[in-house]
Motif scaffolding. Sequence first.
Motif, short mmCIF file in Angstrom:
data_model
loop_
_atom_site.label_atom_id
_atom_site.label_comp_id
_atom_site.label_asym_id
_atom_site.label_seq_id
_atom_site.Cartn_x
_atom_site.Cartn_y
_atom_site.Cartn_z
N THR A 1 0.84 -1.05 -0.05
CA THR A 1 0.00 0.22 -0.02
C THR A 1 0.76 1.13 0.05
O THR A 1 1.57 1.51 1.00
CB THR A 1 -0.73 0.06 1.21
OG1 THR A 1 -1.71 -1.24 1.05
CG2 THR A 1 -1.68 1.31 1.10
N TYR A 44 -1.14 4.65 3.41
CA TYR A 44 -2.17 4.03 4.41
C TYR A 44 -2.55 5.19 5.44
O TYR A 44 -1.72 6.01 5.77
CB TYR A 44 -1.32 3.19 5.35
CG TYR A 44 -2.35 2.35 5.97
CD1 TYR A 44 -2.82 0.94 5.33
CD2 TYR A 44 -3.01 2.63 6.90
CE1 TYR A 44 -3.71 -0.02 6.17
CE2 TYR A 44 -4.00 1.89 7.90
CZ TYR A 44 -4.24 0.54 7.26
OH TYR A 44 -5.41 -0.11 7.87
N VAL A 102 -5.52 3.63 0.62
CA VAL A 102 -6.25 2.45 1.27
C VAL A 102 -7.63 3.36 1.22
O VAL A 102 -7.83 4.54 1.61
CB VAL A 102 -6.14 1.72 2.36
CG1 VAL A 102 -5.00 1.11 2.26
CG2 VAL A 102 -5.78 2.92 3.58
N ARG A 103 -9.02 2.61 1.30
CA ARG A 103 -10.21 3.00 1.81
C ARG A 103 -10.01 2.95 3.28
O ARG A 103 -9.72 1.86 3.67
CB ARG A 103 -11.27 2.08 1.31
CG ARG A 103 -12.15 2.52 0.18
CD ARG A 103 -13.24 1.39 0.01
NE ARG A 103 -12.56 0.28 -0.66
CZ ARG A 103 -12.95 0.16 -1.93
NH1 ARG A 103 -13.73 0.90 -2.73
NH2 ARG A 103 -12.24 -0.93 -2.76
N PRO A 104 -10.16 4.07 3.88
CA PRO A 104 -9.65 3.77 5.50
C PRO A 104 -10.87 3.21 6.15
O PRO A 104 -11.98 3.66 5.97
CB PRO A 104 -9.56 5.50 5.81
CG PRO A 104 -10.45 6.15 4.74
CD PRO A 104 -10.35 5.36 3.46
N LEU A 106 2.78 -3.28 9.93
CA LEU A 106 2.78 -3.39 8.59
C LEU A 106 3.78 -2.38 7.84
O LEU A 106 4.58 -2.53 6.99
CB LEU A 106 1.54 -2.96 7.99
CG LEU A 106 0.33 -3.81 8.48
CD1 LEU A 106 -1.13 -3.27 8.19
CD2 LEU A 106 0.61 -5.11 7.56
N ARG A 113 5.38 -2.92 3.85
CA ARG A 113 4.34 -3.29 3.22
C ARG A 113 3.30 -1.98 2.88
O ARG A 113 2.34 -1.82 2.38
CB ARG A 113 3.20 -4.18 3.92
CG ARG A 113 3.90 -5.67 3.71
CD ARG A 113 3.26 -6.48 4.22
NE ARG A 113 2.26 -7.05 3.67
CZ ARG A 113 1.18 -7.86 3.95
NH1 ARG A 113 1.16 -8.47 5.46
NH2 ARG A 113 0.21 -8.28 3.19
N ILE A 114 3.76 -1.00 3.94
CA ILE A 114 3.18 0.49 3.59
C ILE A 114 4.41 1.53 3.08
O ILE A 114 5.48 1.48 3.75
CB ILE A 114 2.75 0.89 4.88
CG1 ILE A 114 1.48 0.03 5.11
CG2 ILE A 114 2.29 2.53 4.86
CD1 ILE A 114 0.94 0.38 6.45
#
Lengths: 472, 322
Positions: free
Chosen positions: A210, A213, A292-294, A305, A310-311
Amino acid sequence: MVDSTVRLREISRRSALGALGLGILGATAASWPRLTGTDIPGRNDGSLSIAILGTAADAAARQKAVDAFRRLHPEIKVRVQGIQAVDWKDFFSKILTMVAAGNPPDVVYVATEGAQLFAEKLAHPLDEYLRRDAAAMQEYFADVHPSLVEAFMYRGSLYQLPMDWNAANMYYNTKVFAAAGLGRPADDWTQQDFRAALAALRKANPGGFTPYYWTNRLFGGVVPWLYANGTSFLTEQRASGGDWLWDRFYAKDPSRSARSGGYLWEAPNAADPKVFETFDFLRGLVQDGLGVRPEEGGGNSLVGLFASGRIGTTPAGGYWVQGLHSAGMGASDFDVQFFPRWATQRHQFGTAGYAIMKTAKDKDAAWEWIKFSASREAMELVFSTPTTTPARRSMVNEALYAGKGPAHWKVFYDTLDRFPTTGPIPAPPQQAAVETALIKNVSLAVSGDERQLKSALATLQQDLELALRRAA
Amino acid sequence: MSTAVAPDASAQPVTDNRRRRPAAPAGTAPAASRGSRWLAWIFLAPTILGMGLFTLLPIVASIALAFFRWDIISAPQFAGVANFVDVAGDPTVRIAFGNTIGFVAVAVVLQLGVALGLALLVQERLPNWLRVFFRSAFFFPLILSAASVSIFMKYLFNEQFGVVNWLLGTVGIPAVPWLTTPVGSASVVILVYVWQNFGFSFLLFLGALSSIPQETYEAAALDGATGWRKHVHVTLPLISPTTLVASVMAIINALQVFDQPYVLTRGGPGDSTRTAVMVIFETAFQRLEFGKASAIGVVLMLLIMAVTALQFRLSKRFVFYQ
């Protein structure tokens, strides 16, 4: 013979039952102090009761500060009570429950989210104490940025002294950035630069990653973007008053003339075209797979994460450093930069400090605790690791971040100095209802088409009107 | 033969001391009887006190509070029926009640359906030792804290990093926005709720199924009822009293759903998973409108009472008592 056996049996049974009943009564009487909570150390013995958001372990961690305070004021007993809660809103609900139960604490550690609720309903102003002890407090105010202090002004009175604070800066994973061919962003990077960086991150990491985030809450959600675009979802005004404090402690500060009696957020502003523009920008990030869709109330797993690569980026404050260090990130594995510029580069911050309750039995003792807590000695005991940003500028130094990073830790306090219009979390006395109205509409606003966005903002405007119309 | 196990009073021997006591004068109780009554009150006292203090008093107080404006901090002010008028005109309350009724309709049918299906499977197809295992296994989620389960599930259903989407991805299904779209979040809330609660209904059904005499099935088989017809015409009528109890309890519980939507979605996105009890909580503890929250509570209580009364009324037509 049979008759006497029966009688014996009956007497024996009744005796046993009677003894059992007496036993229960006795046990109840013996455990009465436990049942009523009067055996809790410090309760009903005249101790100054201090409530903080956290666990019993968090309360115990303040013991060094309590011991130091007791050496100065042996006549004041102190009991720090950790109250567990999901977030500040939940914490304030629990404090209100204590108030309703007739057992309110004397002093409460309150963040910006609840500052105006407490100022309006529950807290006692510090004005008289600050006037009385002005000479002793001069050194504190000289070390604390006036923006933080102004966040705790309400209609001309000061209700709290900032102890710690955090701005929504932008964290980024340096390894992930480097792998995508990106260097450190410029201090004045724009929202378009930010978007371009996210696109590069996405290109370099097609799946399971992502680029941006963000969480759906008052701090670090949509609000920093609104501030950067020169708007907010509530109208922002300043109250008159407060000159007594500014003239006494910040007379020579360059921003003196801009200081006020505190912020007022009294009307919804979701219909502002700039609010639409900001949400539309975020909607674009979600649609293009860059953000992201929060989730509502999300963010629990964020540190892990981010640490695992991954972010790519996320907004956070100085409170994140210790968590990333504990998660195994080296000092150079991550860094922090100012929030991107849009129409402005105004940042959002939240701060926290102790408030004296109106119901406090000994307000003078409560003030002594606050005064001590604002001292450098106390703050160094409480903020010994970078789990937050200390309000004192002099404590945000190389030593605090040594071996943990980030390399550009100066960004934290520079946020206030470089962008003097940087403002607090918009939290009127009706904060809980306002926050609920905001977060419930954000996900819908950024998850669909333009028609859904307009509909969500119209609902947000209505919900805010309703929330602000209600008595706090 | 002991006198204590005499099957009826007429069979008791004349040596029974209770028989030989002189009759008490009219209007007075014998000493032993008075003592027994005392003892009875002592034993009933904890329950009466508990029910009175923690059930009856809050209900009465809540009904009374519905007619006041109270923010916990200031003194309550009498408001007449203003809170009820406010409730009737509040769109969020209307949406929350609509969501709750929709949730009950889907969740209860699923809960009872899954519980009955698994109970039939376990009762008919599994050996006794496995039955014991599944009895515990299916009941286990119920003893877990709903909040803890919901936090765990929130991780599993995370759109970007959740295990569920990872598993779907392994078979080529793109990531599903479970918790950030109205349909996805409602589905997860129902799924988590049903998973955690079907165990109790399962136990009820299993008990009911095990009490059906085998001869009944044998007689039905002789009449040609096998497979599904056997269950439709024999099993379902015979367990209908249990179905009534299970459905009444399931509906009452589902109407009060709070933990799962609060932790998983906070009622969102929008108001898509906001329930009646969530609105009560938010109105009271976040907006400090305790009078209005009580009014919503009274409306919910009336709704529960009405639904339960309707169920018992309908049960006269659908429930078969042996």
